[in-house]
Design an enzyme around this catalytic site. Structure first.
Site, mmCIF file in Angstrom:
data_model
loop_
_atom_site.group_PDB
_atom_site.id
_atom_site.type_symbol
_atom_site.label_atom_id
_atom_site.label_comp_id
_atom_site.label_asym_id
_atom_site.label_seq_id
_atom_site.Cartn_x
_atom_site.Cartn_y
_atom_site.Cartn_z
ATOM 1 N N TYR A 165 0.834 -1.207 0.000
ATOM 2 C CA TYR A 165 0.000 0.000 0.000
ATOM 3 C C TYR A 165 0.866 1.253 0.000
ATOM 4 C CZ TYR A 165 1.210 0.641 4.918
ATOM 5 O OH TYR A 165 1.892 0.831 6.082
ATOM 6 N N PHE A 175 2.086 9.496 4.153
ATOM 7 C CA PHE A 175 2.407 9.262 5.557
ATOM 8 C C PHE A 175 3.018 7.888 5.788
ATOM 9 C CE2 PHE A 175 -2.038 7.860 5.229
ATOM 10 C CZ PHE A 175 -1.991 6.614 5.834
ATOM 11 N N ASP A 176 2.846 6.958 4.825
ATOM 12 C CA ASP A 176 3.438 5.629 4.997
ATOM 13 C C ASP A 176 3.362 4.875 3.679
ATOM 14 O OD1 ASP A 176 4.685 3.529 6.234
ATOM 15 O OD2 ASP A 176 2.895 2.776 7.245
ATOM 16 N N ILE A 195 -7.227 -0.658 11.413
ATOM 17 C CA ILE A 195 -8.256 0.350 11.644
ATOM 18 C C ILE A 195 -9.546 -0.134 10.997
ATOM 19 C CG2 ILE A 195 -6.631 2.282 11.882
ATOM 20 C CD1 ILE A 195 -7.197 2.967 8.957
ATOM 21 N N TYR A 221 -7.826 6.938 12.607
ATOM 22 C CA TYR A 221 -7.164 7.193 13.889
ATOM 23 C C TYR A 221 -7.829 8.302 14.689
ATOM 24 C CZ TYR A 221 -3.537 4.182 12.005
ATOM 25 O OH TYR A 221 -2.865 3.112 11.501
ATOM 26 N N PHE A 238 -5.695 5.080 0.890
ATOM 27 C CA PHE A 238 -4.786 3.959 0.685
ATOM 28 C C PHE A 238 -4.938 3.451 -0.750
ATOM 29 C CE2 PHE A 238 -5.672 3.942 5.212
ATOM 30 C CZ PHE A 238 -4.419 3.735 5.770
#
Length: 565
Positions: A165, A175-176, A195, A221, A238
């Site tokens: 992802y 962010f990731d 999540i 979150y 995502f």
């Protein structure tokens, strides 16, 4: 400054003014940077997250800034939680849009001002960058980018999945990413390990499918965010690629691709098998191939020499059969994987092609494909034979053929001139007979192989007996087929002159062969054999044999050996 003031300061932005604008009546909005794509605009009751700089219209002096605090401002629009001018000025805004919102005093803090920060009758200018929009009724949004045409199974709750992802905020800020770690994200679905929005968004995916999954903050979150990576109340985007999928209850999946006709025998535990394979993950990524090594994989079946799934899948196969075998990780390399080759919890897909198999107890298998009606004489030990042959692997690969030479092959049976399995296959044949002979490796070239014959290869021979000369036992050059003349010397002395020279000896021997009384060893020159036999009898080397020499020789040996009569 109270909370109300802070909220207000975060929402205002002025555009431009003319040289004599006069008193402002309403909010002025300058949309000076609008994204090309705007799938959603701010509406009343939406929650938003944005950055702002707040300045006074008269002198441009800054009175507040979310940038300076290092934290975006979050609020709900249109419900009076902001000053009226901001509630109006933010309407219709797109994510990543930049606006300058100019707010007159009566839509800001009026004639009173607030907290010593905003003076009375101040015109406020807010430079706003919108980062996020969501509504408490939002759902997880799923958009399929690509999907394999063949999808026999999709992800469900309790499945274990591996996926790649890229994770971004709505503003596009990354962010990731699993790609940056060069490792998939591996987890169970529906067990609270993800999540909530991802647990929902990953359902119903096929291996190889790509999706965009947009998760609102309250399914991500929420108010706390996640460390420094995900800010509070952030919508997450995502882009997902599903790499692998299995359920702990899964068994092998065996798909038969091709089965040769006339399969009379299938593999069982204890058999030794040679097969080619391509090994891939579920997404088609290759991890190993026997073809690339130009060598089959060879192993015993059901004895723990290979992973459990393959040990099980190799049962019941025919020579030449092709299968696709999908092995879940608990029947493969489990959670640990194998170094850099097999990731942990990986489903493995093997496309296999069985080249041959045998059992260490196998004998040579002979099938007669043609037999002449007249078959009174068959090949046996010591016979000299001529034969045609093709030698192939069990997959049809031709190794050797007598057709490559000018004449058929010649051998003496029982003389250890050919492999034991071929020797066995050539026994008991009539001239003109044809056979198919399967030779297991322990009757062939064994574990070492030879030349173009691979190690532990089962060989397939097509044989035809062309010519047969009956032989004599090993160590003999001539044998009597019945009782020898008694007495022998008078029979040899054709002219009755009491002596037998080489010529007369040769005539005698050839007469016995012609009349079927005796046989010379085939494959050797008859004159040479007879001369050797004569020299062995001519003890005094005077060029003739007399009766005393023959009798003397006879007393020394009960039988006629290699060079003796």
């Amino acid at each position: 400054m109270d909370t109300r003031v802070t909220l207000v300061l975060c929402f205002l932005h002025v555009v431009s003014v003319s040289s004599s604008p006069g008193p402002l009546v309403d909010v002025v909005v300058d949309r000076y940077d609008i994204p090309k794509v705007c799938p959603r605009e701010v509406q009343t009751e939406d929650f938003i997250r944005y950055h702002f700089n707040g300045t006074f219209y008269t002198d441009g002096k800054k009175f507040d800034s979310s940038h300076d605090r290092g934290k975006a401002f979050i609020s709900q629009v249109g419900l009076g939680r902001l000053i009226t001018g901001m509630d109006r000025g933010l309407q219709g805004m797109c994510i990543n849009e930049r606006r300058r919102i100019t707010i007159p005093p009566h839509l800001a803090y009026g004639s009173i001002g607030t907290g010593g920060v905003i003076p009375p009758d101040a015109v406020l200018v807010y430079d706003v960058l919108l980062l996020d929009i969501w509504h408490e009724e939002d759902k997880v949004q799923i958009r399929t980018l690509s999907k394999p045409s063949n999808c026999t199974r999709s992800s469900v709750t309790s499945d274990f999945i591996r996926y790649h992802y890229n994770g971004t905020l709505m503003s596009g800020e990354v962010f990731d990413s699993s790609y940056s770690r060069n490792a998939t994200y591996d987890t169970y679905l529906g067990k609270g390990d993800l999540i909530k929005g991802m647990d929902e968004g990953l359902l119903g995916m096929c291996v190889g499918e790509r999706r965009i999954i947009i998760v609102p903050p309250f399914l991500a979150y929420g108010e706390n965010g996640y460390g420094t990576q995900v800010p509070p109340q952030a919508t997450l985007v995502f882009e997902v690629l599903l790499v692998d999928l299995f359920n702990p209850k899964d068994d092998l999946i065996v798909e038969v691709k091709e089965v040769p006709k006339g399969c009379t025998r299938r593999t069982v535990t204890g058999d030794y098998i040679r097969y080619h394979y391509n090994g891939t993950f579920q997404d088609g990524t290759a991890f190993d191939s026997s073809y690339k090594r130009n060598s089959t994989y060879n192993t015993y079946i059901g004895m723990g020499y290979v992973i459990r799934g393959i040990d099980k899948a190799l049962q019941g196969l025919c020579v030449g059969e092709k299968r696709r075998i999908t092995v879940p990780p608990h029947l493969a390399y489990g959670e640990d994987g194998v170094g850099d080759l097999i990731p942990g919890s990986a489903v493995l897909v093997f496309d296999i092609h069985v080249i041959d198999f045998h059992n260490p107890k196998d004998l040579v298998h002979i099938t007669v494909t043609h037999k002449p009606q007249e078959c009174s004489l068959t090949s046996e030990a010591d016979d000299l034979i001529q034969y045609r042959y093709n030698c192939s692997l069990m997959d049809g690969t031709l190794l050797y053929s007598s057709d490559q030479y000018d004449s058929p092959s010649i051998t003496t049976l029982g003389a250890d001139k050919v492999i034991p399995g071929l020797e066995e296959g050539l026994k008991g044949m009539c001239v003109g007979e044809r056979r198919e002979v399967i030779v297991p490796p322990h009757w062939g070239h064994g574990e070492s192989g030879a030349g173009d014959v691979p190690s532990s290869a089962v060989l397939f021979f097509e044989l035809e007996l062309v010519k047969l000369q009956q032989g004599v036992p090993e160590g003999y050059m001539f044998v009597w087929l019945g009782d020898a003349p008694d007495p022998l010397f008078p029979a040899m002395d054709l002219n009755n002159d009491k002596e037998v020279p080489l010529k007369e000896f040769s005539e005698f021997i050839m007469l016995q062969v012609k009349e079927g009384n005796g046989r010379l060893r085939p494959g050797f020159n008859a004159d040479t054999i007879i001369e050797d036999m004569f020299n062995n009898q001519d003890r005094n080397k005077d060029g003739k044999i007399v009766e005393d020499e023959l009798e003397h020789q006879g007393h020394e040996s009960e039988q006629v050996t290699k060079d003796e009569l």
